[in-house]
Design a protein around this motif. Sequence first.
Motif, short mmCIF file in Angstrom:
data_model
loop_
_atom_site.label_atom_id
_atom_site.label_comp_id
_atom_site.label_asym_id
_atom_site.label_seq_id
_atom_site.Cartn_x
_atom_site.Cartn_y
_atom_site.Cartn_z
N LEU A 47 52.13 48.05 37.31
CA LEU A 47 52.27 46.66 37.75
C LEU A 47 51.81 45.68 36.69
CD1 LEU A 47 50.86 46.86 41.39
CD2 LEU A 47 53.24 46.82 40.66
N LEU A 48 50.73 46.03 35.99
CA LEU A 48 50.15 45.09 35.04
C LEU A 48 49.42 45.85 33.95
CD1 LEU A 48 49.38 42.09 34.42
CD2 LEU A 48 47.38 42.45 35.87
N SER A 49 49.61 45.41 32.72
CA SER A 49 48.91 46.00 31.59
C SER A 49 48.26 44.88 30.80
CB SER A 49 49.90 46.77 30.72
OG SER A 49 49.24 47.36 29.65
N LEU A 50 46.95 44.97 30.64
CA LEU A 50 46.20 43.93 29.93
C LEU A 50 45.52 44.54 28.70
CD1 LEU A 50 44.33 42.32 32.96
CD2 LEU A 50 46.33 41.41 31.79
N PHE A 54 47.17 48.61 35.56
CA PHE A 54 47.09 48.61 37.01
C PHE A 54 48.40 49.15 37.57
CE2 PHE A 54 44.12 45.43 35.55
CZ PHE A 54 42.99 45.73 36.30
N TYR A 55 48.28 50.14 38.43
CA TYR A 55 49.45 50.81 39.00
C TYR A 55 49.56 50.51 40.49
CZ TYR A 55 49.70 53.43 34.68
OH TYR A 55 49.83 53.78 33.36
N SER A 56 50.76 50.72 41.01
CA SER A 56 51.05 50.39 42.40
C SER A 56 50.24 51.22 43.40
CB SER A 56 52.54 50.56 42.68
OG SER A 56 52.93 51.89 42.42
N SER A 57 49.77 52.38 43.00
CA SER A 57 49.01 53.22 43.93
C SER A 57 47.58 52.71 44.14
CB SER A 57 48.97 54.66 43.43
OG SER A 57 48.32 54.72 42.18
N ASN A 111 42.08 43.53 42.87
CA ASN A 111 41.62 42.14 42.77
C ASN A 111 40.18 42.06 42.27
OD1 ASN A 111 44.00 40.92 43.52
ND2 ASN A 111 43.49 40.96 45.70
N LYS A 112 39.32 42.95 42.77
CA LYS A 112 37.93 42.95 42.30
C LYS A 112 37.85 43.26 40.81
CE LYS A 112 35.62 44.19 46.61
NZ LYS A 112 34.82 45.21 47.30
N LEU A 113 38.61 44.26 40.39
CA LEU A 113 38.61 44.61 38.97
C LEU A 113 39.15 43.48 38.11
CD1 LEU A 113 39.85 48.29 39.20
CD2 LEU A 113 37.59 47.52 38.49
N LEU A 114 40.21 42.86 38.55
CA LEU A 114 40.79 41.74 37.80
C LEU A 114 39.80 40.58 37.69
CD1 LEU A 114 44.50 41.57 38.95
CD2 LEU A 114 43.65 41.88 36.64
N GLU A 115 39.11 40.29 38.77
CA GLU A 115 38.12 39.22 38.73
C GLU A 115 37.03 39.51 37.70
OE1 GLU A 115 36.60 38.70 42.69
OE2 GLU A 115 38.49 37.91 43.44
N LYS A 116 36.55 40.74 37.67
CA LYS A 116 35.50 41.11 36.72
C LYS A 116 36.02 41.05 35.28
CE LYS A 116 32.62 43.75 39.75
NZ LYS A 116 31.49 44.62 39.75
N VAL A 117 37.20 41.57 35.06
CA VAL A 117 37.77 41.57 33.70
C VAL A 117 38.02 40.15 33.21
CG1 VAL A 117 39.80 42.22 32.35
CG2 VAL A 117 38.75 43.90 33.86
N LEU A 118 38.59 39.35 34.08
CA LEU A 118 38.94 37.98 33.68
C LEU A 118 37.69 37.10 33.53
CD1 LEU A 118 42.15 37.43 35.80
CD2 LEU A 118 41.97 37.92 33.37
#
Length: 60
Positions: free
Chosen positions: A27-30, A39-42, A49-56
């Motif tokens: 779904l998303l590669s950063l 980030f994969y669909s599974s 969302n929690k992981l994205l918040e921490k990374v960002l």
Amino acid sequence: MLKKQPIVALDHPVITKKMRPPRNTLLLSLKKKDLESNFYSSLDPKLMNKLLEKVLSRSS
């Protein structure tokens, strides 16, 4: 004596295969410096969302 019979194609039932969606779609590669996140669909959406918040929040 035997009569000659024409050769006739038999009607075979056509079985269609069910198309399944891929189990794990990307779904998303950063990438940021030496950090790479994929980030994969599974993955559970809440966890993603929690992981994205921490990374960002750390990249700012």
